[in-house]
Design a protein around this motif. Structure first.
Motif, PDB file in Angstrom:
ATOM      1  N   SER A   1       0.831  -1.209   0.000  1.00 44.37           N
ATOM      2  CA  SER A   1       0.000   0.000   0.000  1.00 44.37           C
ATOM      3  C   SER A   1       0.865   1.259   0.000  1.00 44.37           C
ATOM      4  N   ILE A   2       1.952   1.232   0.767  1.00 44.58           N
ATOM      5  CA  ILE A   2       2.855   2.388   0.784  1.00 44.58           C
ATOM      6  C   ILE A   2       3.498   2.562  -0.586  1.00 44.58           C
ATOM      7  N   GLN A   3       3.898   1.456  -1.209  1.00 46.90           N
ATOM      8  CA  GLN A   3       4.481   1.539  -2.552  1.00 46.90           C
ATOM      9  C   GLN A   3       3.506   2.175  -3.537  1.00 46.90           C
ATOM     10  N   MET A   4       2.251   1.765  -3.469  1.00 46.62           N
ATOM     11  CA  MET A   4       1.251   2.316  -4.379  1.00 46.62           C
ATOM     12  C   MET A   4       1.057   3.813  -4.137  1.00 46.62           C
ATOM     13  N   GLU A   5       1.020   4.211  -2.867  1.00 45.41           N
ATOM     14  CA  GLU A   5       0.823   5.626  -2.540  1.00 45.41           C
ATOM     15  C   GLU A   5       2.022   6.457  -2.991  1.00 45.41           C
ATOM     16  N   VAL A   6       3.221   5.917  -2.825  1.00 47.11           N
ATOM     17  CA  VAL A   6       4.418   6.625  -3.290  1.00 47.11           C
ATOM     18  C   VAL A   6       4.390   6.760  -4.808  1.00 47.11           C
ATOM     19  N   GLY A   7       3.944   5.716  -5.503  1.00 45.30           N
ATOM     20  CA  GLY A   7       3.847   5.786  -6.957  1.00 45.30           C
ATOM     21  C   GLY A   7       2.894   6.872  -7.419  1.00 45.30           C
ATOM     22  N   VAL A   8       1.751   6.996  -6.742  1.00 44.44           N
ATOM     23  CA  VAL A   8       0.790   8.055  -7.084  1.00 44.44           C
ATOM     24  C   VAL A   8       1.392   9.427  -6.791  1.00 44.44           C
TER      25      VAL A   8
ATOM     26  N   ARG B   1      11.693  13.644  -5.271  1.00 46.63           N
ATOM     27  CA  ARG B   1      12.876  12.826  -5.490  1.00 46.63           C
ATOM     28  C   ARG B   1      12.988  11.755  -4.407  1.00 46.63           C
ATOM     29  N   GLN B   2      13.888  10.830  -4.651  1.00 46.57           N
ATOM     30  CA  GLN B   2      14.064   9.719  -3.721  1.00 46.57           C
ATOM     31  C   GLN B   2      14.421  10.218  -2.325  1.00 46.57           C
ATOM     32  N   LYS B   3      15.164  11.316  -2.237  1.00 50.74           N
ATOM     33  CA  LYS B   3      15.549  11.837  -0.930  1.00 50.74           C
ATOM     34  C   LYS B   3      14.326  12.295  -0.131  1.00 50.74           C
ATOM     35  N   HIS B   4      13.282  12.796  -0.827  1.00 46.33           N
ATOM     36  CA  HIS B   4      12.067  13.189  -0.117  1.00 46.33           C
ATOM     37  C   HIS B   4      11.353  11.961   0.449  1.00 46.33           C
ATOM     38  N   VAL B   5      11.243  10.926  -0.373  1.00 43.24           N
ATOM     39  CA  VAL B   5      10.584   9.702   0.098  1.00 43.24           C
ATOM     40  C   VAL B   5      11.398   9.072   1.225  1.00 43.24           C
ATOM     41  N   ALA B   6      12.721   9.089   1.100  1.00 40.51           N
ATOM     42  CA  ALA B   6      13.566   8.528   2.156  1.00 40.51           C
ATOM     43  C   ALA B   6      13.359   9.279   3.470  1.00 40.51           C
TER      44      ALA B   6
ATOM     45  N   VAL C   1      10.521   2.029  -5.957  1.00 35.43           N
ATOM     46  CA  VAL C   1       9.453   2.625  -6.768  1.00 35.43           C
ATOM     47  C   VAL C   1       9.880   4.004  -7.251  1.00 35.43           C
ATOM     48  N   THR C   2      10.453   4.783  -6.345  1.00 32.97           N
ATOM     49  CA  THR C   2      10.906   6.124  -6.715  1.00 32.97           C
ATOM     50  C   THR C   2      12.032   6.055  -7.734  1.00 32.97           C
ATOM     51  N   ARG C   3      12.965   5.140  -7.518  1.00 30.41           N
ATOM     52  CA  ARG C   3      14.089   5.020  -8.457  1.00 30.41           C
ATOM     53  C   ARG C   3      13.599   4.665  -9.852  1.00 30.41           C
ATOM     54  N   ASP C   4      12.672   3.716  -9.915  1.00 26.92           N
ATOM     55  CA  ASP C   4      12.176   3.281 -11.224  1.00 26.92           C
ATOM     56  C   ASP C   4      11.477   4.421 -11.953  1.00 26.92           C
ATOM     57  N   LEU C   5      10.667   5.189 -11.216  1.00 25.01           N
ATOM     58  CA  LEU C   5       9.930   6.278 -11.857  1.00 25.01           C
ATOM     59  C   LEU C   5      10.848   7.433 -12.226  1.00 25.01           C
ATOM     60  N   GLU C   6      11.892   7.668 -11.431  1.00 26.36           N
ATOM     61  CA  GLU C   6      12.840   8.727 -11.771  1.00 26.36           C
ATOM     62  C   GLU C   6      13.598   8.405 -13.047  1.00 26.36           C
ATOM     63  N   LEU C   7      13.782   7.113 -13.312  1.00 25.41           N
ATOM     64  CA  LEU C   7      14.512   6.713 -14.513  1.00 25.41           C
ATOM     65  C   LEU C   7      13.659   6.828 -15.770  1.00 25.41           C
ATOM     66  N   CYS C   8      12.344   6.894 -15.586  1.00 24.60           N
ATOM     67  CA  CYS C   8      11.466   7.033 -16.749  1.00 24.60           C
ATOM     68  C   CYS C   8      11.688   8.396 -17.389  1.00 24.60           C
ATOM     69  N   GLU C   9      11.642   8.441 -18.668  1.00 22.75           N
ATOM     70  CA  GLU C   9      11.901   9.695 -19.387  1.00 22.75           C
ATOM     71  C   GLU C   9      10.845  10.736 -19.063  1.00 22.75           C
ATOM     72  N   VAL C  10       9.583  10.300 -18.945  1.00 19.64           N
ATOM     73  CA  VAL C  10       8.507  11.259 -18.677  1.00 19.64           C
ATOM     74  C   VAL C  10       8.668  11.853 -17.293  1.00 19.64           C
ATOM     75  N   ALA C  11       8.970  11.007 -16.304  1.00 20.53           N
ATOM     76  CA  ALA C  11       9.101  11.503 -14.937  1.00 20.53           C
ATOM     77  C   ALA C  11      10.325  12.378 -14.774  1.00 20.53           C
ATOM     78  N   ALA C  12      11.315  12.195 -15.642  1.00 18.02           N
ATOM     79  CA  ALA C  12      12.546  12.967 -15.505  1.00 18.02           C
ATOM     80  C   ALA C  12      12.374  14.411 -15.948  1.00 18.02           C
TER      81      ALA C  12
END
Length: 407
Positions: A298-305, A314-319, A339-350
């Motif tokens: 559930s936390i992973q899903m909320e972080v993804g949203v 950024r990952q530092k905020h989630v950390a 989850v944050t790392r994967d989304l940060e690597l996406c071109e759209v999220a970057a």
């Protein structure tokens, strides 16, 4: 005689003579309007620093001066109307650059700080209110003028944008200076059981908004959207400073509940202020959910949203959020951060959001310490202590030595 009988008289002036007269007229209008516009600016600017009641007519006077010429010129010919519109647009762009410089000098002058706050705010709002009618005039002149009028229109728009941004920044900074004592009380133990801090924020914002209502609609909407964004940034900032630690599920639930209550109150406030920045309403409830939820999926899903809706997080905020909830050095923590790392690597999220949609980019987080186990020797005794040191700074570059000259 035949031409007279048929009513087919030709032009009384040759095209060359007519063109010469039009050139003279355009030149005269350019000189006259330039002098008149500077005189209007001078007369209006003399009142900016005064404490007397005064209402600016600058925009109205400028529009009347230029429209007097642009409305009559098309009666002679369409081409002459286009030339006159182009001439007046160039004069307007030049005037607005002078207006911008005068506004900047006004706000840079230390003497204006001696004005009563309400007077200073009123003067600043009057300057902002010059923007919409003068921008509309520039747009009209550009539509009538030839295609080469576009650079002048852009110059006029740029000068007005600079004036409005400066005045908005002044008003925002003044307001948040007054709000800062209330924001400093957030995310402390007393905040959990008392609404005093948020009541002060909401009360001050609501009262000051009455003065801002005198601003015309377009700049008001831009200002209140920035106030909305800034208020949420300042609200969330102390959370990421780590003022609170939620080691137990009960504490996390209390903090999350308080965050949701405050978020609802702020949402109601900015709805009354007619803020159109509704994208901000979900940020605090999302953070509250990350703190409240207990199971990792559930936390992973909320972080993804959260990352999807606010791509500058950024990952530092989630950390830091995970640190606040006491989730350290566990497999669950790494799964959530992945989850944050994967989304940060996406071109759209970057892609960075535009400045007016930036949020987490304005929220710093404390740098984590480096923990080293340092053996300390004292005689025959060896003591191992956990020493937490700040991140080391990179060594200063050593000065380059000039190689010896070859003989």
């Amino acid at each position: 005689m035949v031409a007279l009988e048929n009513g087919e008289l030709g032009p009384l002036l040759s095209p060359g003579t007519l063109r010469g007269l039009e050139d003279e007229c355009v030149t005269d209008v350019k000189a006259q309007t330039r002098a008149a516009l500077l005189r209007v600016l001078q007369e209006d600017g003399e009142h900016w620093g005064s404490t007397e009641d005064w209402s600016s007519n600058l925009a109205q006077d400028v529009c009347e001066l230029l429209e007097e010429h642009t409305e009559r010129a098309p009666r002679i010919s369409q081409e002459f109307g286009e030339r006159m519109a182009h001439c007046c647009l160039g004069g307007l762009a030049e005037f607005l650059q002078s207006f911008q410089q005068r506004v900047e000098r006004f706000h840079e002058n230390p003497g204006v700080r001696e004005l009563p706050p309400d007077t200073y705010i009123s003067r600043t709002i009057s300057l902002v209110n010059c923007g919409p009618p003068l921008r509309a005039l520039a747009e009209r002149l550009a539509r009538v003028g030839p295609p080469e009028s576009e650079p002048a229109r852009e110059a006029a728009a740029s000068a007005l944008d600079r004036v409005i941004r400066l005045c908005h920044r002044i008003l925002t900074d003044l307001l948040f200076q007054e709000l800062q004592p209330h924001f400093s009380k957030l995310m402390r133990r007393k905040w959990l059981s008392s609404s005093e801090a948020l009541d002060g924020i909401v009360g001050t914002l609501g009262a000051k908004a009455l003065a801002l209502r005198r601003m015309q609609d377009e700049p008001y909407q831009a200002l209140v959207a920035e106030l909305h964004r800034r208020a949420l940034v300042e609200y969330v900032r102390p959370l990421f400073r780590g003022r609170l630690r939620c080691g137990s599920a009960r504490t996390r639930s209390r903090v999350a509940g308080r965050l949701r209550e405050d978020a609802a109150q702020l949402e109601r406030l900015f709805r009354r202020l007619e803020s159109q920045a509704s994208w901000l309403d979900a940020v605090v409830p999302r953070l509250a959910e990350v703190l409240r939820l207990e199971d990792t999926p559930s936390i992973q899903m909320e972080v993804g949203v959260l990352v999807r809706d606010y791509p500058d997080i950024r990952q530092k905020h989630v950390a830091t959020l995970l640190d606040i909830r006491g989730l350290r050095h566990t497999a669950a923590r790494q799964e959530i951060l992945a989850v944050t790392r994967d989304l940060e690597l996406c071109e759209v999220a970057a892609l960075s959001p535009p400045r007016d949609r930036a949020f987490f980019a304005d929220i710093p987080v404390p740098r984590p310490p480096i923990c080293l186990s340092l053996p300390l020797f004292l005689g025959r005794l060896t003591l191992s202590r956990l020493a937490c040191l700040p991140w080391p700074r990179p060594p200063a570059p050593s000065p380059l030595r000039r190689p010896p000259a070859r003989r």
